[in-house]
Write a protein that holds these residues in place. Sequence first.
Motif, PDB file in Angstrom:
ATOM      1  N   LEU A 177       0.808  -1.218   0.000  1.00 31.97           N
ATOM      2  CA  LEU A 177       0.000   0.000   0.000  1.00 31.97           C
ATOM      3  C   LEU A 177       0.845   1.273   0.000  1.00 31.97           C
ATOM      4  O   LEU A 177       0.330   2.344  -0.308  1.00 31.97           O
ATOM      5  CB  LEU A 177      -0.952  -0.003   1.194  1.00 31.97           C
ATOM      6  CG  LEU A 177      -2.076  -1.037   1.136  1.00 31.97           C
ATOM      7  CD1 LEU A 177      -2.852  -1.055   2.447  1.00 31.97           C
ATOM      8  CD2 LEU A 177      -3.022  -0.773  -0.031  1.00 31.97           C
ATOM      9  N   GLU A 178       2.116   1.152   0.323  1.00 34.99           N
ATOM     10  CA  GLU A 178       3.004   2.309   0.196  1.00 34.99           C
ATOM     11  C   GLU A 178       3.191   2.702  -1.267  1.00 34.99           C
ATOM     12  O   GLU A 178       3.522   3.846  -1.575  1.00 34.99           O
ATOM     13  CB  GLU A 178       4.369   1.995   0.806  1.00 34.99           C
ATOM     14  CG  GLU A 178       4.357   1.899   2.323  1.00 34.99           C
ATOM     15  CD  GLU A 178       5.711   1.468   2.869  1.00 34.99           C
ATOM     16  OE1 GLU A 178       6.638   1.249   2.051  1.00 34.99           O
ATOM     17  OE2 GLU A 178       5.837   1.346   4.093  1.00 34.99           O
ATOM     18  N   LYS A 179       2.940   1.748  -2.168  1.00 31.81           N
ATOM     19  CA  LYS A 179       3.177   1.971  -3.593  1.00 31.81           C
ATOM     20  C   LYS A 179       1.893   1.997  -4.418  1.00 31.81           C
ATOM     21  O   LYS A 179       1.880   2.504  -5.539  1.00 31.81           O
ATOM     22  CB  LYS A 179       4.106   0.875  -4.130  1.00 31.81           C
ATOM     23  CG  LYS A 179       5.456   0.818  -3.398  1.00 31.81           C
ATOM     24  CD  LYS A 179       6.226  -0.430  -3.770  1.00 31.81           C
ATOM     25  CE  LYS A 179       7.589  -0.464  -3.088  1.00 31.81           C
ATOM     26  NZ  LYS A 179       7.496  -0.552  -1.614  1.00 31.81           N
ATOM     27  N   VAL A 195      -9.252 -14.492   9.948  1.00 32.87           N
ATOM     28  CA  VAL A 195      -9.688 -13.359  10.762  1.00 32.87           C
ATOM     29  C   VAL A 195      -8.768 -12.171  10.489  1.00 32.87           C
ATOM     30  O   VAL A 195      -9.220 -11.023  10.351  1.00 32.87           O
ATOM     31  CB  VAL A 195      -9.689 -13.730  12.265  1.00 32.87           C
ATOM     32  CG1 VAL A 195      -9.871 -12.478  13.123  1.00 32.87           C
ATOM     33  CG2 VAL A 195     -10.783 -14.746  12.559  1.00 32.87           C
ATOM     34  N   THR A 196      -7.469 -12.438  10.398  1.00 31.10           N
ATOM     35  CA  THR A 196      -6.514 -11.378  10.072  1.00 31.10           C
ATOM     36  C   THR A 196      -6.775 -10.811   8.690  1.00 31.10           C
ATOM     37  O   THR A 196      -6.769  -9.583   8.494  1.00 31.10           O
ATOM     38  CB  THR A 196      -5.069 -11.914  10.148  1.00 31.10           C
ATOM     39  OG1 THR A 196      -4.734 -12.162  11.512  1.00 31.10           O
ATOM     40  CG2 THR A 196      -4.082 -10.922   9.559  1.00 31.10           C
ATOM     41  N   VAL A 197      -6.995 -11.680   7.703  1.00 31.59           N
ATOM     42  CA  VAL A 197      -7.261 -11.216   6.332  1.00 31.59           C
ATOM     43  C   VAL A 197      -8.446 -10.255   6.329  1.00 31.59           C
ATOM     44  O   VAL A 197      -8.383  -9.164   5.738  1.00 31.59           O
ATOM     45  CB  VAL A 197      -7.516 -12.401   5.387  1.00 31.59           C
ATOM     46  CG1 VAL A 197      -7.920 -11.902   3.997  1.00 31.59           C
ATOM     47  CG2 VAL A 197      -6.271 -13.283   5.275  1.00 31.59           C
ATOM     48  N   HIS A 198      -9.519 -10.630   6.983  1.00 33.66           N
ATOM     49  CA  HIS A 198     -10.713  -9.775   7.016  1.00 33.66           C
ATOM     50  C   HIS A 198     -10.465  -8.498   7.812  1.00 33.66           C
ATOM     51  O   HIS A 198     -10.947  -7.423   7.426  1.00 33.66           O
ATOM     52  CB  HIS A 198     -11.889 -10.557   7.596  1.00 33.66           C
ATOM     53  CG  HIS A 198     -12.499 -11.532   6.632  1.00 33.66           C
ATOM     54  ND1 HIS A 198     -13.453 -11.167   5.706  1.00 33.66           N
ATOM     55  CD2 HIS A 198     -12.268 -12.859   6.436  1.00 33.66           C
ATOM     56  CE1 HIS A 198     -13.806 -12.216   4.985  1.00 33.66           C
ATOM     57  NE2 HIS A 198     -13.095 -13.259   5.407  1.00 33.66           N
ATOM     58  N   TYR A 232      -8.124  -1.234   5.837  1.00 35.40           N
ATOM     59  CA  TYR A 232      -7.552  -0.450   4.747  1.00 35.40           C
ATOM     60  C   TYR A 232      -8.472  -0.335   3.525  1.00 35.40           C
ATOM     61  O   TYR A 232      -8.068   0.207   2.504  1.00 35.40           O
ATOM     62  CB  TYR A 232      -6.206  -1.055   4.332  1.00 35.40           C
ATOM     63  CG  TYR A 232      -5.186  -0.997   5.444  1.00 35.40           C
ATOM     64  CD1 TYR A 232      -4.518   0.191   5.743  1.00 35.40           C
ATOM     65  CD2 TYR A 232      -4.922  -2.117   6.226  1.00 35.40           C
ATOM     66  CE1 TYR A 232      -3.601   0.254   6.783  1.00 35.40           C
ATOM     67  CE2 TYR A 232      -4.005  -2.063   7.267  1.00 35.40           C
ATOM     68  CZ  TYR A 232      -3.347  -0.880   7.540  1.00 35.40           C
ATOM     69  OH  TYR A 232      -2.442  -0.822   8.579  1.00 35.40           O
ATOM     70  N   GLY A 233      -9.686  -0.841   3.637  1.00 37.71           N
ATOM     71  CA  GLY A 233     -10.647  -0.708   2.551  1.00 37.71           C
ATOM     72  C   GLY A 233     -10.312  -1.534   1.333  1.00 37.71           C
ATOM     73  O   GLY A 233     -10.450  -1.067   0.190  1.00 37.71           O
ATOM     74  N   LEU A 234      -9.910  -2.798   1.541  1.00 34.79           N
ATOM     75  CA  LEU A 234      -9.485  -3.673   0.453  1.00 34.79           C
ATOM     76  C   LEU A 234     -10.557  -4.716   0.154  1.00 34.79           C
ATOM     77  O   LEU A 234     -11.214  -5.235   1.062  1.00 34.79           O
ATOM     78  CB  LEU A 234      -8.181  -4.381   0.822  1.00 34.79           C
ATOM     79  CG  LEU A 234      -7.045  -3.496   1.349  1.00 34.79           C
ATOM     80  CD1 LEU A 234      -5.844  -4.356   1.707  1.00 34.79           C
ATOM     81  CD2 LEU A 234      -6.667  -2.427   0.347  1.00 34.79           C
ATOM     82  N   ALA A 235     -10.701  -5.044  -1.114  1.00 37.52           N
ATOM     83  CA  ALA A 235     -11.624  -6.113  -1.509  1.00 37.52           C
ATOM     84  C   ALA A 235     -11.026  -7.474  -1.146  1.00 37.52           C
ATOM     85  O   ALA A 235      -9.807  -7.634  -1.066  1.00 37.52           O
ATOM     86  CB  ALA A 235     -11.890  -6.042  -3.006  1.00 37.52           C
ATOM     87  N   ILE A 236     -11.896  -8.460  -0.915  1.00 39.62           N
ATOM     88  CA  ILE A 236     -11.466  -9.814  -0.563  1.00 39.62           C
ATOM     89  C   ILE A 236     -11.998 -10.808  -1.585  1.00 39.62           C
ATOM     90  O   ILE A 236     -13.193 -10.842  -1.884  1.00 39.62           O
ATOM     91  CB  ILE A 236     -11.965 -10.224   0.830  1.00 39.62           C
ATOM     92  CG1 ILE A 236     -11.291  -9.389   1.912  1.00 39.62           C
ATOM     93  CG2 ILE A 236     -11.700 -11.709   1.081  1.00 39.62           C
ATOM     94  CD1 ILE A 236     -11.726  -9.753   3.321  1.00 39.62           C
TER      95      ILE A 236
END
Length: 210
Positions: A121-123, A156-159, A165-169
């Motif tokens: 996400l830095e990039k 649980v961590t993935v979700h 960070y507002g990421l799709a899964i």
Amino acid sequence: MNDTPHLEQYEWLHVWHDHPTEPKNKEDKAKRVLFIGDSITHGSFPKCKNFLLEEYKSCTLYLDYLTTSKGIDNPDILWEIDYMLGHCRYDLIHFNNGLHGMGLSEEDFDKYYEEAVCHILEKYPPEKVCLMTVTPLTKNGDTSTFRNEKVDARNVTVHRVAEKYGLAIDDLYSVVMGKSDIRASDGYHYTDEGYCILGRAMADFIKSNI
């Protein structure tokens, strides 16, 4: 990252760049996708690619991958990611890690997983990064017996990270959970039919999110 990462008996790495010297065609708005993952991504990628190239007609589509045995605590995984990100510019990054480094505690996996995602996400902005859930495990030699306590904790961590960070899964865990007939006997991998199912789901997800 961990200075003494959990290593396995065999460590491996596969890299694929699809037409890396091909410039983006502004007229047809070519797209490039990067898959980062483990052997599940490696086995599913050819199926996913075939589906996408058959069906994605709106523009040229380039598909790259980085698949590795490195657990999420291994600092070399960030070097490998940087290697890929330094060669091409991506319209979508599909990230999967969780079946290696099984000796990690839930707390350490959570910490290192978020660090790796933040490194990407830095990039890239959140709309260009998506996460894949960790796929189920079965008992070695008994594909009808699922053993998912550690996988469930890692998902649980993935979700959590996706929500933060507002990421799709891409929830491939749900796609294949309970389907013992598509499992390989080693407890981790899939039959050709299983990889077709995973590749189909990945292709549909990519088309909906790119």
